[in-house]
Design a protein around this motif. Structure first.
Motif, mmCIF file in Angstrom:
data_model
loop_
_atom_site.group_PDB
_atom_site.id
_atom_site.type_symbol
_atom_site.label_atom_id
_atom_site.label_comp_id
_atom_site.label_asym_id
_atom_site.label_seq_id
_atom_site.Cartn_x
_atom_site.Cartn_y
_atom_site.Cartn_z
ATOM 1 N N GLU A 3 16.964 44.851 -29.781
ATOM 2 C CA GLU A 3 15.494 44.361 -30.125
ATOM 3 C C GLU A 3 15.454 42.785 -29.825
ATOM 4 O O GLU A 3 14.672 42.161 -29.717
ATOM 5 C CB GLU A 3 14.979 44.580 -31.283
ATOM 6 N N SER A 4 16.864 42.238 -29.633
ATOM 7 C CA SER A 4 16.973 40.970 -29.351
ATOM 8 C C SER A 4 17.743 40.717 -27.877
ATOM 9 O O SER A 4 18.147 41.609 -27.526
ATOM 10 C CB SER A 4 17.739 40.339 -30.403
ATOM 11 N N VAL A 5 17.606 39.548 -27.457
ATOM 12 C CA VAL A 5 17.892 38.873 -26.054
ATOM 13 C C VAL A 5 18.217 37.726 -26.082
ATOM 14 O O VAL A 5 17.502 36.776 -26.516
ATOM 15 C CB VAL A 5 17.314 39.456 -24.886
ATOM 16 N N ALA A 6 19.421 36.932 -25.900
ATOM 17 C CA ALA A 6 20.059 35.573 -25.868
ATOM 18 C C ALA A 6 20.068 35.287 -24.318
ATOM 19 O O ALA A 6 20.792 35.850 -23.858
ATOM 20 C CB ALA A 6 20.931 35.464 -26.566
ATOM 21 N N ILE A 7 19.132 34.026 -24.082
ATOM 22 C CA ILE A 7 19.519 33.455 -22.682
ATOM 23 C C ILE A 7 19.895 32.000 -23.013
ATOM 24 O O ILE A 7 19.439 31.101 -23.662
ATOM 25 C CB ILE A 7 17.985 33.611 -22.179
ATOM 26 N N GLY A 8 20.913 31.569 -22.247
ATOM 27 C CA GLY A 8 21.390 30.327 -22.280
ATOM 28 C C GLY A 8 21.189 29.586 -21.180
ATOM 29 O O GLY A 8 20.997 30.173 -20.141
ATOM 30 N N LEU A 9 21.123 28.305 -21.473
ATOM 31 C CA LEU A 9 20.773 27.338 -20.109
ATOM 32 C C LEU A 9 22.021 26.500 -20.195
ATOM 33 O O LEU A 9 22.555 26.065 -21.086
ATOM 34 C CB LEU A 9 19.513 26.532 -20.394
ATOM 35 N N SER A 10 22.412 26.047 -18.959
ATOM 36 C CA SER A 10 23.496 25.119 -18.642
ATOM 37 C C SER A 10 23.229 24.109 -17.446
ATOM 38 O O SER A 10 22.230 24.396 -16.514
ATOM 39 C CB SER A 10 24.671 25.817 -18.423
ATOM 40 N N THR A 11 23.873 23.065 -17.218
ATOM 41 C CA THR A 11 23.885 21.986 -16.328
ATOM 42 C C THR A 11 25.249 21.279 -15.856
ATOM 43 O O THR A 11 25.965 21.438 -17.002
ATOM 44 C CB THR A 11 22.976 20.861 -16.617
ATOM 45 N N TYR A 12 25.265 20.978 -14.688
ATOM 46 C CA TYR A 12 26.473 20.493 -14.244
ATOM 47 C C TYR A 12 26.433 18.850 -14.661
ATOM 48 O O TYR A 12 27.684 18.296 -14.978
ATOM 49 C CB TYR A 12 26.908 20.816 -13.027
ATOM 50 N N HIS A 13 25.465 18.159 -14.005
ATOM 51 C CA HIS A 13 25.461 16.645 -14.092
ATOM 52 C C HIS A 13 23.856 16.286 -14.210
ATOM 53 O O HIS A 13 22.944 17.187 -13.884
ATOM 54 C CB HIS A 13 26.128 15.930 -13.095
ATOM 55 N N GLY A 14 23.717 14.906 -14.123
ATOM 56 C CA GLY A 14 22.210 14.394 -13.972
ATOM 57 C C GLY A 14 22.276 13.477 -15.414
ATOM 58 O O GLY A 14 23.022 12.448 -15.308
ATOM 59 N N SER A 15 21.047 13.546 -16.178
ATOM 60 C CA SER A 15 20.911 12.246 -17.277
ATOM 61 C C SER A 15 20.326 13.212 -18.464
ATOM 62 O O SER A 15 19.841 14.451 -18.293
ATOM 63 C CB SER A 15 19.794 11.279 -16.859
ATOM 64 N N VAL A 16 20.505 12.634 -19.589
ATOM 65 C CA VAL A 16 20.062 13.367 -20.896
ATOM 66 C C VAL A 16 19.601 12.257 -21.677
ATOM 67 O O VAL A 16 20.003 11.134 -21.865
ATOM 68 C CB VAL A 16 21.277 13.851 -21.298
#
Length: 461
Positions: free
Chosen positions: A331-344
């Motif tokens: 009943e659950s689903v987990a979605i991750g997000l990622s990045t290689y470079h840029g700014s934060v």
């Protein structure tokens, strides 16, 4: 520059490691799917299916694209898939102010005013341009939605101990002044010993300088539980909100005492509280609306990716993602997000000013580097029910996690840990270059910082 051409720039593994990564990427490439927007990513909504708990993460607390794509996907879940609650890694009282605004129950004149309750560091985490636009959209959506389909906005974190105390007392003062007097007497223990400084109280109680206030916090929660169980009709929401504040005080009191004894135990208490909040909301919304709710849950990858598949789990930590899977399964689903470079957007130290910092390229041997080497600007990888992908990615790799502090000089030690991606998430979205989230609160050092402005900034929902 190709994978093999970067040999001299790598550390650890040499040419053999590069060749292994090249072969891995070649085998993985048929599973990588390009996307432009998360809400239209081919196959992503089909993977989510009928899950009632859609956990949508972020690899930092200050990346524009993470907030934007999460908001886009959540809007689609609301308008077409029956989502009726957004639950964020935010303090309950501050989020409740936003909830009252989006449901037309406050005097705030606009979304920026409704978000002004987030005064605690880091203010940019929820007071930013993407959130402002999403909150306004949510209010407009609710204006035309029937009561049973209106979408609430809630917080599941536990840092607001003293704000929650004030909220409990204020609620009781309206409905039962004698009960409010009992609450003041119990919570007076925390006022006298902490002076509204949660960490000062925790330190003193942890080392015996003052007796703990655990018993008083528990007594007040038990009374609120009894009151809420006996409350019916239109007052039930307000009773539940006050009960949740009392639950937060009880858990925060223990959390701050534990904070000085060891990171693992305090982390586990915090994430356990978050899941208790999800469970309480699930029960309350089911009872008051007559159907099992569907929630979008927003937090950092380190909270929402199953800890048992990471270095965190090896150290004895659990998290929201693991506990949700154990309790609600598919009943659950987990979605991750990622990045290689840029700014934060991040600070250099706790309680420091927001800065716009350059994000260094992902380290060799990391998932970030692997996905960057695909040459795809935006990709997503399905992980649930994908045995071939699970086989290819069975070995641990490094994964980056930037919180509210970013320390590039000690990046490997401060921001990377090992994970087994197929066990951690059901899907991963990778955006190769990302940009800093824009705060609503003016920050001089942010405007003086590094980074580029994305084409969709400051809007784009």
């Amino acid at each position: 520059m190709s994978l093999l051409d970067r040999q001299e720039h790598r550390t650890g593994g040499g040419a053999e490691g590069l060749q292994d990564d090249a072969r891995l990427l070649h085998a993985l490439r048929p599973h990588l799917r390009a996307f432009e927007r998360a809400d239209t990513a081919p196959g992503l909504l089909e993977l989510i299916g009928d899950a009632r708990f859609v956990l949508i993460g972020e690899a930092s607390h200050g990346t524009h694209e993470f907030y934007l794509e999460r908001a886009r996907l959540t809007r689609r879940l609301i308008t077409e898939h029956g989502c009726t609650a957004v639950v964020a890694e935010a303090d309950w009282p501050d989020a409740l102010r936003v909830d009252r605004y989006v449901r037309g129950r406050s005097d705030d004149v606009d979304a920026e005013a409704a978000l002004a309750g987030f005064e605690r560091f880091p203010t940019w985490m929820w007071r930013n341009t993407v959130m402002r636009e999403f909150v306004e959209w949510l209010r407009e959506h609710n204006r035309s939605a029937p009561a049973s389909r209106q979408v609430g906005f809630f917080g599941m974190d536990l840092y607001s101990m003293y704000a929650s105390i004030r909220a409990v007392v204020a609620h009781l003062q309206q409905v039962d002044p004698q009960a409010a007097a009992r609450a003041r007497a119990r919570y007076g223990c925390l006022d006298h010993r902490g002076g509204e400084d949660s960490q000062a109280y925790g330190y003193a109680a942890a080392f015996g300088a003052v007796p703990s206030c655990e018993d008083q916090a528990i007594e007040q929660l038990l009374e609120m539980n009894r009151r809420t169980g006996a409350t019916l009709g239109t007052d039930r929401d307000e009773a539940f909100y006050a009960q949740q504040n009392a639950r937060l005080v009880r858990n925060a009191e223990e959390y701050y005492r534990t904070l000085f004894r060891g990171r693992v135990s305090s982390w586990n208490l915090r994430d356990t509280h978050m899941v208790q909040t999800l469970a309480a909301l699930d029960k309350h919304l089911h009872t008051t609306r007559g159907a099992a709710p569907r929630m979008a849950v927003w937090a950092h990858n380190s909270h929402l990716g199953d800890a048992s598949a990471t270095e965190m789990g090896q150290q004895g930590e659990w998290n929201v993602g693991q506990l949700v899977r154990e309790r609600w399964g598919r009943e659950s689903v987990a979605i991750g997000l990622s990045t290689y470079h840029g700014s934060v957007t991040a600070a250099s130290e706790w309680d420091g000013p927001a800065e716009r910092k350059r994000v260094r390229d992902g380290l060799p041997g990391s998932f970030e580097q692997l996905f960057h080497d695909s040459g795809m600007a935006r990709l997503w990888l399905p992980l649930r029910d994908q045995p071939q992908v699970a086989q290819l990615l069975q070995r641990e790799r490094l994964q980056r996690a930037i919180g509210v502090i970013y320390q590039p000089d000690t990046e490997r030690h401060s921001h990377y840990f090992h994970t087994r991606l197929p066990g951690q998430f059901d899907a991963l979205l990778h955006i190769d270059r990302t940009h800093a989230l824009q705060p609503l609160v003016p920050e001089r050092r942010w405007h003086d910082g590094e980074g580029e402005v994305p084409e969709t900034w400051p809007s784009g929902l």
